[in-house]
Design an enzyme around this catalytic site. Structure first.
Site, PDB file in Angstrom:
ATOM      1  CG  ASP A  25      10.119  69.496  29.629  1.00 14.73           C
ATOM      2  OD1 ASP A  25       9.122  69.735  30.798  1.00 14.73           O
ATOM      3  OD2 ASP A  25      10.920  69.906  29.756  1.00 14.73           O
ATOM      4  CE1 TYR A 143      15.025  71.978  38.248  1.00 10.15           C
ATOM      5  CE2 TYR A 143      14.692  72.870  36.395  1.00 10.15           C
ATOM      6  CZ  TYR A 143      14.560  72.392  37.139  1.00 10.15           C
ATOM      7  OH  TYR A 143      12.660  72.290  37.392  1.00 10.15           O
ATOM      8  CE  LYS A 174      10.292  73.783  36.721  1.00 15.90           C
ATOM      9  NZ  LYS A 174      10.043  72.909  35.767  1.00 15.90           N
TER      10      LYS A 174
END
Length: 265
Positions: A25, A143, A174
């Site tokens: 992406d 993140y 993730k």
């Protein structure tokens, strides 16, 4: 027991309950970098290498000339490096449009610690509800990035970030690698949802990438999602095959490295 749509789709993006996904992406963020300049050629190499899935923005699927041979996940977050706030990942699609594209999963990117964090948390929670309603697996890319983050590799911060993804309804979380197996195990253990490791920046050393993947799997990860260290590689298909040896076939780093060494000189 009845089989639900979400189980069917999860089966298309995993193998033996493990995930080896190649995210691509990055083109919207930084432009057509190496490996993404001819993205359909790279997708073919990733399929040939034996990845369980790849991840792209919706337009890449819309313009693809054939049906993908492996599972695919549509990414519905975006920002650019030239925009006013690259850390603010905005929503760019719906779960319904992902179903229309034939996607096996949907992913979103959330930066915890950014001043725009509240907007991203809302996006995450609402898209999780949409995905549940349609039986579509959702992967949350979590993140620690932004003004409030002093050390993005702090295991406690990473554990918190992963937990946010699970708490707001992600099926798979993730998260970046902590740097070692023991601390990553704590992140995995404290996250109710299955965890996959993010691949991080491009490395010059194949063994380092494979060692990181082995450590993540040893720590109990469901799999790995490695982008730049695969699609920017001179031989993405061979690198995928080596990662597959570790993630799906539970081989050692030494065995996986022997696969990489078969590449043409």
């Amino acid at each position: 027991m009845m089989v639900a749509g979400k189980q069917v789709r999860l089966g298309r993006i995993t193998e033996k309950g493990k995930m080896l996904c190649i995210p691509m992406d990055h083109g919207i963020t930084a432009g057509p970098m190496k490996g993404l300049d001819k993205i359909y050629d790279t997708i073919e190499k990733i399929e040939r290498g034996g990845a369980t899935a790849f991840l792209v923005q919706k337009g890449i699927i819309k313009h693809m000339k054939r049906v993908p041979k492996i599972g695919f996940i549509v990414h519905y977050s975006a920002s650019t490096t030239v925009g006013p706030d690259p850390n603010w990942k905005v929503r760019v699609g719906s779960a319904l449009s992902a179903i229309r594209l034939g996607a096996d999963g949907l992913s979103v990117h959330i930066n915890i610690g950014s001043k725009m964090e509240p907007y991203m948390l809302r996006k995450l929670g609402l898209l999780a509800d949409e995905c549940d309603a349609l039986g579509l697996p959702m992967i949350a890319m979590m993140y620690p990035r932004g003004e409030a983050i002093k050390d993005p590799n702090d295991p406690n911060i990473l554990a918190h970030v992963a937990r946010v993804g699970a708490e707001l309804g992600a099926d798979i979380v993730k998260v970046p690698f902590t740097g070692d197996e023991n601390t990553f195990r704590k992140v995995v253990d404290a996250c109710p949802a299955p965890v996959v490791m993010a691949g991080g920046p491009k490395m010059d050393n194949d063994e380092a990438v494979l060692t990181m993947a082995r450590a993540a799997m040893n720590a109990g990860a469901m799999g790995v999602t490695i982008g730049r260290n695969v699609f920017m590689h001179e031989h993405p298909d061979i690198m995928v095959r080596a990662l597959r040896a570790i993630v799906i076939e539970d081989m050692s780093v030494k065995e996986a490295l022997s696969i990489v060494e078969t590449r043409p000189k």
